[in-house]
Scaffold this active site. Sequence first.
Site, mmCIF file in Angstrom:
data_model
loop_
_atom_site.group_PDB
_atom_site.id
_atom_site.type_symbol
_atom_site.label_atom_id
_atom_site.label_comp_id
_atom_site.label_asym_id
_atom_site.label_seq_id
_atom_site.Cartn_x
_atom_site.Cartn_y
_atom_site.Cartn_z
ATOM 1 N N CYS A 83 0.991 -1.211 -0.081
ATOM 2 C CA CYS A 83 -0.016 0.056 -0.211
ATOM 3 C C CYS A 83 0.872 1.293 0.065
ATOM 4 O O CYS A 83 1.933 1.340 0.719
ATOM 5 C CB CYS A 83 -1.066 0.109 1.348
ATOM 6 N N CYS A 176 -1.643 -8.718 7.310
ATOM 7 C CA CYS A 176 -1.958 -8.063 6.089
ATOM 8 C C CYS A 176 -3.583 -7.841 6.104
ATOM 9 O O CYS A 176 -4.075 -8.626 6.544
ATOM 10 C CB CYS A 176 -1.482 -8.652 4.881
ATOM 11 N N CYS A 425 -6.290 0.391 -16.940
ATOM 12 C CA CYS A 425 -5.474 0.521 -15.687
ATOM 13 C C CYS A 425 -4.396 1.454 -15.788
ATOM 14 O O CYS A 425 -3.540 1.578 -14.711
ATOM 15 C CB CYS A 425 -5.269 -1.038 -15.362
#
Length: 468
Positions: A83, A176, A425
């Site tokens: 992240c 996680c 994307c």
Amino acid sequence: MGKKKNIVLENLLVTGYAAGGKCLAKHEGKVIFMENAVPGDIVTVRLIKNKKDWAEAQVIRISTYSDERITPFCKHFGICGGCQWQMLPYEKQLAYKQDQVLQSLTRIGKLELPEILPIMGSERTTRYRNKLEYTFSNRRYLLREELADPQISALHNAAGFHARGIFDKVVDVDVCHLQDEPTNEIRKEIKRWALEKEVSFYDIQKHEGFMRNVQVRLCRSGEIMVNIVLGYEDEPLQKELLTHVQHHFPQITTLLYTINRKWNDSLNDLNPVVFFGKGYAIETLERFSFKIGPKSFFQTNTAQAERLYQIVRSFADLKGTETVYDLYCGTGSIGIFLSDHAKKVVGIELIPEAIADAKENALLNQVHHAAFIAGDVTEICDDAFFETHGRPDLIVSDPPRAGMSDKLVAMLLRVAAEKIIYVSCNPATQARDLSLLSEKYSISAVQPVDMFPHTLHIENVTALFLKH
């Protein structure tokens, strides 16, 4: 600012994000790009690349923290590469992603746009992934405070994710937050077993060791598929490990192992072996079911994939008489999702295994008016192909991050289908392609979608119609 080395700039105000998620600041008319900052931070940076109009910099100190910052919820944030944006409230993440789409399409594409629809955020911002891959390594990434302690060595076995930007060290992950349980329990139990049995963890530098990776896939159908990747064949040991995992996690519906002796982690040219179960998992989108094998590609956020495909279907506005071409069709998910509203679906994809999956998925969903063909779309879509399959009324294109090739764009302009829906994307390469397509097409709708909360990634769906 000249070309001299080791330039340090103090008290720069970070003003926003650029395409690709790097922060930016301005200094004497030059744009400075950096990571590990937030708009509103006041930073001191060292230039690492210095060009005439722009520079890349490393943040060496933050003297004032932005009011936008929040406390990340994961203790591994900033070290693990999973992240990048946990320090931003989710609404702010969405606003920056929306702006990135606008900037890409207007600055790179220089396109005339309708009003961009508000970004569709993810209802779940944690535990949203259906697939994760953990890495086993004999080199643990050490935290800054651990580096100073001579008693602590990096030569310890770890199970987790590669440290950000470091190929040979792995962050030993505790929890996680990207996938539902039993994901952490599975990883920790395999690690515990391997430590107890004194089994070797993989050494990426020496290219040796037994434990390499584990992939965990959780489906909305309730099915769980686990593939344990091992560095070499050892029948008694792998049988003991797999039996242990099956016993501890009876909820696993398919358990596989894969022997990988290669230098890289790609499974494309390897053969996963079924230890238990049917060898695949079933995932659902609306009423449709999709068979996913250990090597199949499937959108990683199932709930958002469903909403993404609903947007494609809404933009397509099919009447039941159209021939739909699904380019880069993968395992056929978009084409099958649109099939109720189309006369015919033609899916084209380079990877033969994906086409085999697509054909099975069509049968699974009783879609008998679909054809899936393996090959390079720019080479196989000639007049004879259209003669056989029909000319497209709608083309859906969902290319990889690099976007569409010049050859494919030229082919789309030549074929001149009435409507194109471009799922991307990477808004930067999408903008480049849309600019080329604007020779014959106008943009009727733009809808950004956030598939990956707390990361830099952004999907964007654009509908194009032929100018007459």
